[in-house]
Motif scaffolding. Structure first.
Motif, short mmCIF file in Angstrom:
data_model
loop_
_atom_site.label_atom_id
_atom_site.label_comp_id
_atom_site.label_asym_id
_atom_site.label_seq_id
_atom_site.Cartn_x
_atom_site.Cartn_y
_atom_site.Cartn_z
N ARG A 1 0.58 -1.03 0.20
CA ARG A 1 0.13 -0.08 -0.34
C ARG A 1 0.49 1.53 -0.25
O ARG A 1 0.89 2.25 -0.52
CB ARG A 1 -0.87 0.01 0.95
CG ARG A 1 -1.93 1.59 1.17
CD ARG A 1 -2.81 0.39 1.57
NE ARG A 1 -3.98 0.25 0.93
CZ ARG A 1 -4.95 -0.42 2.03
NH1 ARG A 1 -5.17 -0.42 3.24
NH2 ARG A 1 -6.37 -0.66 1.01
N GLY A 2 1.86 1.70 0.68
CA GLY A 2 2.52 2.66 1.25
C GLY A 2 3.57 2.51 -0.04
O GLY A 2 3.52 4.11 -0.81
N PRO A 3 4.33 1.99 -0.87
CA PRO A 3 4.71 3.01 -1.69
C PRO A 3 4.23 2.61 -2.66
O PRO A 3 4.17 2.62 -4.14
CB PRO A 3 5.70 0.87 -2.21
CG PRO A 3 5.97 0.34 -1.15
CD PRO A 3 4.39 0.45 -0.13
N TYR A 4 2.79 1.45 -3.57
CA TYR A 4 1.98 2.11 -4.82
C TYR A 4 1.52 3.57 -4.29
O TYR A 4 1.17 3.52 -5.36
CB TYR A 4 0.60 0.81 -4.14
CG TYR A 4 -0.11 1.50 -5.48
CD1 TYR A 4 -0.22 0.45 -6.69
CD2 TYR A 4 -1.39 1.97 -4.84
CE1 TYR A 4 -1.05 0.78 -7.12
CE2 TYR A 4 -2.63 1.78 -5.91
CZ TYR A 4 -2.08 1.15 -7.37
OH TYR A 4 -2.88 1.61 -8.37
N GLU A 5 1.19 4.08 -2.72
CA GLU A 5 1.01 5.60 -3.52
C GLU A 5 1.87 5.62 -3.53
O GLU A 5 1.78 7.41 -4.04
CB GLU A 5 0.04 5.22 -2.06
CG GLU A 5 -0.84 4.70 -1.31
CD GLU A 5 -2.48 5.17 -2.19
OE1 GLU A 5 -1.88 7.20 -2.59
OE2 GLU A 5 -3.07 4.66 -2.00
N GLU A 6 3.27 5.51 -3.39
CA GLU A 6 4.14 6.82 -3.50
C GLU A 6 4.45 6.55 -4.83
O GLU A 6 4.81 7.20 -6.16
CB GLU A 6 5.28 6.41 -2.73
CG GLU A 6 5.56 6.11 -1.76
CD GLU A 6 7.02 5.78 -0.83
OE1 GLU A 6 8.14 5.38 -1.01
OE2 GLU A 6 6.58 6.29 0.10
N ARG A 7 4.12 5.43 -5.58
CA ARG A 7 4.36 5.22 -6.80
C ARG A 7 3.21 5.80 -8.32
O ARG A 7 4.02 6.46 -9.27
CB ARG A 7 5.01 3.93 -6.89
CG ARG A 7 4.77 3.49 -8.89
CD ARG A 7 5.99 3.46 -9.54
NE ARG A 7 6.43 3.28 -10.66
CZ ARG A 7 7.38 3.31 -11.02
NH1 ARG A 7 8.12 4.14 -10.77
NH2 ARG A 7 7.61 3.31 -12.40
N VAL A 8 2.57 5.79 -7.32
CA VAL A 8 1.03 6.41 -8.42
C VAL A 8 0.77 8.03 -8.13
O VAL A 8 1.37 8.97 -9.06
CB VAL A 8 -0.34 6.63 -8.06
CG1 VAL A 8 -0.92 7.50 -8.09
CG2 VAL A 8 -0.79 4.79 -7.79
N SER A 9 1.85 8.73 -6.81
CA SER A 9 2.00 10.37 -6.87
C SER A 9 3.49 10.17 -7.73
O SER A 9 3.55 11.67 -8.48
CB SER A 9 2.30 10.38 -5.25
OG SER A 9 1.30 10.02 -5.04
N ALA A 10 4.00 9.73 -7.63
CA ALA A 10 5.41 9.70 -8.42
C ALA A 10 4.97 10.09 -9.57
O ALA A 10 5.67 10.69 -11.03
CB ALA A 10 6.75 8.61 -8.20
N LEU A 11 4.15 8.90 -10.43
CA LEU A 11 3.54 8.44 -12.13
C LEU A 11 2.82 10.08 -12.52
O LEU A 11 3.24 10.95 -13.37
CB LEU A 11 2.93 7.26 -12.27
CG LEU A 11 3.93 6.35 -12.13
CD1 LEU A 11 2.60 4.85 -12.71
CD2 LEU A 11 5.13 6.27 -13.15
N LEU A 12 2.40 10.99 -10.67
CA LEU A 12 1.48 11.79 -12.09
C LEU A 12 2.10 12.68 -11.29
O LEU A 12 1.46 14.17 -12.03
CB LEU A 12 -0.26 11.74 -10.49
CG LEU A 12 -1.24 10.31 -11.39
CD1 LEU A 12 -2.02 10.47 -10.24
CD2 LEU A 12 -1.50 10.20 -12.01
N GLY A 13 3.12 12.83 -10.53
CA GLY A 13 3.96 14.24 -10.28
C GLY A 13 4.99 14.41 -11.56
O GLY A 13 5.10 15.57 -10.77
N ALA A 14 5.32 13.38 -12.53
CA ALA A 14 5.77 13.44 -12.79
C ALA A 14 5.56 13.18 -14.35
O ALA A 14 6.41 12.91 -15.27
CB ALA A 14 7.25 13.18 -12.75
N VAL A 15 4.70 13.91 -14.93
CA VAL A 15 4.09 12.74 -16.21
C VAL A 15 5.23 13.29 -17.07
O VAL A 15 4.79 12.07 -18.21
CB VAL A 15 2.94 13.71 -16.43
CG1 VAL A 15 2.23 13.50 -18.03
CG2 VAL A 15 1.71 13.65 -15.54
#
Length: 153
Positions: A113-127
């Motif tokens: 859960r934690g790493p997944y949330e970080e990964r989603v944020s990373a993908l959306l934060g640096a499109v």
């Protein structure tokens, strides 16, 4: 006469949907490489982990992860084979089948859960870094346009 370019809401939606598919593909690849679980499998497990009794009817699970009934049944079979879920029969209706998350399934969700949330944020934060073919400014505009069309009525 050929039709003109796709414009307006349909064009915005097409770009948003294509981007969502690209993000899902990236997340799916990452989950398989890091945790040996597919995106739909993880999403199903997360829904089960968050359910009040750690279980959902397979029909309800299908709706939550965006699958048909038969696809959800196959998904639960895969999760059962990995010992991440088990099936239970509804006491009031023998036709009703529940997917129940196991302790092993809950442990996986806690780990991911934690790493997944970080990964989603990373993908959306640096499109642009992750998806160089996407015009981030246009996408932001498209998401806003699509959001304006969504109505609870």
């Amino acid at each position: 006469m050929s039709p003109g370019p796709v414009t307006g809401a349909s064009a915005a939606w097409s770009r948003v949907a294509a981007f969502a598919s690209a993000v899902d593909a990236s997340l799916g690849k990452w989950l398989l490489e890091q945790y040996r679980v597919g995106l739909t499998e993880y999403r199903a497990l997360a829904h089960l982990a968050d359910a009040p009794d750690k279980e959902l009817r397979v029909n309800d699970l299908a709706q939550r992860v965006g699958l048909s009934q038969s696809s959800a049944t196959r998904l639960v079979s895969r999760l059962d084979a990995k010992a991440l879920t088990r099936r239970d029969v509804c006491p009031d209706d023998a036709r009703g089948v529940y997917a129940v998350i196991t302790d092993q399934g809950e442990a996986l969700v806690r780990e991911v859960r934690g790493p997944y949330e970080e990964r989603v944020s990373a993908l959306l934060g640096a499109v642009t870094a992750h998806f160089p073919e996407v015009d981030a400014g246009q996408l932001r505009h498209d998401v806003t346009d699509v959001g304006r069309l969504i109505s609870p009525a």
